[in-house]
Design a protein around this motif. Structure first.
Motif, mmCIF file in Angstrom:
data_model
loop_
_atom_site.group_PDB
_atom_site.id
_atom_site.type_symbol
_atom_site.label_atom_id
_atom_site.label_comp_id
_atom_site.label_asym_id
_atom_site.label_seq_id
_atom_site.Cartn_x
_atom_site.Cartn_y
_atom_site.Cartn_z
ATOM 1 N N LYS A 132 47.204 -19.634 -19.145
ATOM 2 C CA LYS A 132 47.140 -18.541 -20.117
ATOM 3 C C LYS A 132 46.480 -17.307 -19.496
ATOM 4 N N LEU A 133 46.095 -17.430 -18.228
ATOM 5 C CA LEU A 133 45.359 -16.341 -17.578
ATOM 6 C C LEU A 133 46.213 -15.076 -17.563
ATOM 7 N N GLU A 134 45.638 -14.008 -18.046
ATOM 8 C CA GLU A 134 46.383 -12.747 -18.145
ATOM 9 C C GLU A 134 46.327 -12.043 -16.791
ATOM 10 N N LEU A 135 47.510 -11.815 -16.193
ATOM 11 C CA LEU A 135 47.577 -11.246 -14.842
ATOM 12 C C LEU A 135 48.588 -10.090 -14.825
ATOM 13 N N ASP A 136 48.410 -9.159 -15.755
ATOM 14 C CA ASP A 136 49.350 -8.059 -15.894
ATOM 15 C C ASP A 136 48.778 -6.825 -15.184
ATOM 16 N N GLU A 137 49.386 -6.479 -14.053
ATOM 17 C CA GLU A 137 48.870 -5.365 -13.250
ATOM 18 C C GLU A 137 48.795 -4.079 -14.056
ATOM 19 N N SER A 138 49.756 -3.895 -14.974
ATOM 20 C CA SER A 138 49.828 -2.615 -15.693
ATOM 21 C C SER A 138 48.629 -2.418 -16.623
ATOM 22 N N LYS A 139 47.910 -3.495 -16.940
ATOM 23 C CA LYS A 139 46.753 -3.362 -17.835
ATOM 24 C C LYS A 139 45.464 -3.166 -17.041
ATOM 25 N N ARG A 140 45.563 -3.153 -15.729
ATOM 26 C CA ARG A 140 44.362 -3.131 -14.900
ATOM 27 C C ARG A 140 44.286 -1.859 -14.051
ATOM 28 N N LYS A 141 43.118 -1.722 -13.437
ATOM 29 C CA LYS A 141 42.897 -0.615 -12.511
ATOM 30 C C LYS A 141 42.981 -1.175 -11.093
ATOM 31 N N TRP A 142 43.686 -0.444 -10.229
ATOM 32 C CA TRP A 142 43.831 -0.895 -8.840
ATOM 33 C C TRP A 142 42.623 -0.445 -8.049
ATOM 34 N N LYS A 143 42.092 -1.349 -7.273
ATOM 35 C CA LYS A 143 40.915 -0.998 -6.482
ATOM 36 C C LYS A 143 41.143 -1.433 -5.045
ATOM 37 N N TRP A 144 40.778 -0.555 -4.133
ATOM 38 C CA TRP A 144 40.923 -0.868 -2.711
ATOM 39 C C TRP A 144 40.160 -2.142 -2.386
ATOM 40 N N GLY A 145 40.796 -3.082 -1.693
ATOM 41 C CA GLY A 145 40.124 -4.350 -1.385
ATOM 42 C C GLY A 145 40.082 -4.611 0.108
ATOM 43 N N LYS A 146 39.473 -5.720 0.446
ATOM 44 C CA LYS A 146 39.343 -6.151 1.842
ATOM 45 C C LYS A 146 40.725 -6.319 2.467
ATOM 46 N N TYR A 147 40.838 -6.068 3.751
ATOM 47 C CA TYR A 147 42.073 -6.224 4.523
ATOM 48 C C TYR A 147 43.223 -5.413 3.917
ATOM 49 N N GLY A 148 42.887 -4.365 3.178
ATOM 50 C CA GLY A 148 43.927 -3.496 2.643
ATOM 51 C C GLY A 148 44.684 -4.088 1.461
ATOM 52 N N ILE A 149 44.285 -5.256 0.991
ATOM 53 C CA ILE A 149 44.980 -5.844 -0.167
ATOM 54 C C ILE A 149 44.253 -5.382 -1.424
ATOM 55 N N GLY A 150 44.938 -4.576 -2.224
ATOM 56 C CA GLY A 150 44.295 -4.025 -3.416
ATOM 57 C C GLY A 150 44.051 -5.113 -4.446
ATOM 58 N N LYS A 151 42.972 -4.933 -5.208
ATOM 59 C CA LYS A 151 42.737 -5.909 -6.269
ATOM 60 C C LYS A 151 42.825 -5.204 -7.617
#
Ligand code: SF4
Length: 342
Positions: free
Chosen positions: A291-310
């Motif tokens: 049931k974990l909500e994993l909808d990118e459109s509802k979140r803010k993108w943040k620069w992450g380690k190794y260039g993979i945004g979280k």
């Protein structure tokens, strides 16, 4: 109640048997009647049983590999410590959001390293480099080490090792309540023992295979009674319907069950839920019904380690989390220190 972990299958690297702990574990598992296989390297377990990915993943999570830690270069571990100290890798828990699913990739089995003295020697070099500054080592970056420690007692040795050092501190976090063997460790106040806690909704739906909140709080009380500095990590803080009430209830339970001596030197860390695109793919493969909500459109993108945004919560939601949970901590545990929110 989750029982202490017993592996269904054990692999042992032949070289691990050159170490007393390797031989001890071999005997222990033979006596317990657990199937033992040989493996040339803990990095290459190729013949795990299971007919498909779903089965293989679940069998791997109940497989223990007894091996040697070859890389003795420690990773950094901000913000909670200077270095990650590698005693084990992997976890028997089934938290849907767990970052180990992505970092462990095709190797979700649990590994314990028997060359513990060599790991201590490496830690000593890091401590010397920074002395007289204190160096903090985090023992749970790649595993929930408490979950396996009733079998290995490696963490207990580490607690006693750091108890004797002048410039070292040990920290780790757990979702397991199997702490009894650690109560008499000579920690000398140099280990901060943290429990990861969450509200009932999150534990119920997303943290199968781990101890329940009440069990974790009971274990925390025992740890405080044993004189350890205590901490709680509220993570991942997850917004769901009724989250404010859920977390209020969690803090109320904590307040009601935690004895006063546990509050003297208490820390809280707060970590919001986040995910990456690769993590989302792995979660949906390993826990397709989540049931974990994993909808990118509802979140803010943040620069992450190794260039993979979280993907984190948007600014308003982050403020609401900080205000709400920070407010509860101030209300119920006014003497506690909030170490960070991230
Ligand atoms: S207990 Fe921690 S390490 Fe284990 S699966 Fe859950 S989040 Fe991952």
């Amino acid at each position: 109640m989750v029982k202490p972990f017993v592996p269904q299958l054990v692999y042992i690297e032949p070289r691990a048997l050159e170490y007393p702990l390797g031989r001890e574990l071999q005997k222990k598992f033979e006596d317990m009647g657990v199937e033992i296989r040989e493996t040339t390297s803990h990095n290459q377990i190729r013949n795990l049983p299971g007919e498909n990915h779903f089965q293989k993943y679940r069998i791997a999570k109940s497989t223990l590999v007894v091996g040697i830690r070859k890389t003795l270069k420690f990773d950094t571990s901000k913000p909670s410590a200077e270095y990650a100290i590698p005693f084990a890798t992997g976890c028997m828990g089934h938290c849907h959001y767990c970052y180990l699913q992505t970092t462990m990739g095709s190797k979700p089995y649990i590994r314990t390293y028997v060359n513990v003295e060599e790991i201590f020697d490496a830690a000593e070099v890091y401590m010397k480099e920074r002395a007289p500054e204190i160096t903090r080592f985090e023992a749970s970056c790649t595993s929930d080490i408490v979950g396996v420690d009733h079998l290995t007692h490696t963490l207990k040795r580490a607690i006693e090792y750091f108890g004797k050092t002048d410039h070292g501190r040990l920290r780790f976090v757990t979702k397991f309540a199997h702490v009894d063997h650690l109560l008499d460790a000579k920690h000398n106040g140099r280990t901060r023992f943290r429990f990861s806690i969450n509200d009932d909704y999150i534990i119920k739906y997303f943290e199968p295979g781990t101890s329940r909140l009440n069990e974790r709080i009971e274990a925390a009380a025992k740890i405080a009674e044993a004189g350890y500095p205590l901490g709680f990590i509220v993570a991942p803080i997850y917004i769901h319907e009724g989250w404010k009430e859920g977390y209020l209830e969690m803090f109320e339970k904590l307040e009601a069950q935690l004895p006063s001596y546990a509050r003297k030197d208490l820390t809280f860390e707060m970590i919001q839920h986040r995910f990456t695109k690769p993590a989302k793919r792995v979660i949906q493969e390993n826990y397709p019904m989540t049931k974990l909500e994993l909808d990118e459109s509802k979140r803010k993108w943040k620069w992450g380690k190794y260039g993979i945004g979280k993907y984190v919560y948007n600014d308003n939601e982050q403020e609401a989390i900080k205000d709400t949970l920070g407010g509860y901590i101030k209300k119920y545990f006014p003497e506690a220190k909030i170490e960070y929110f991230t």
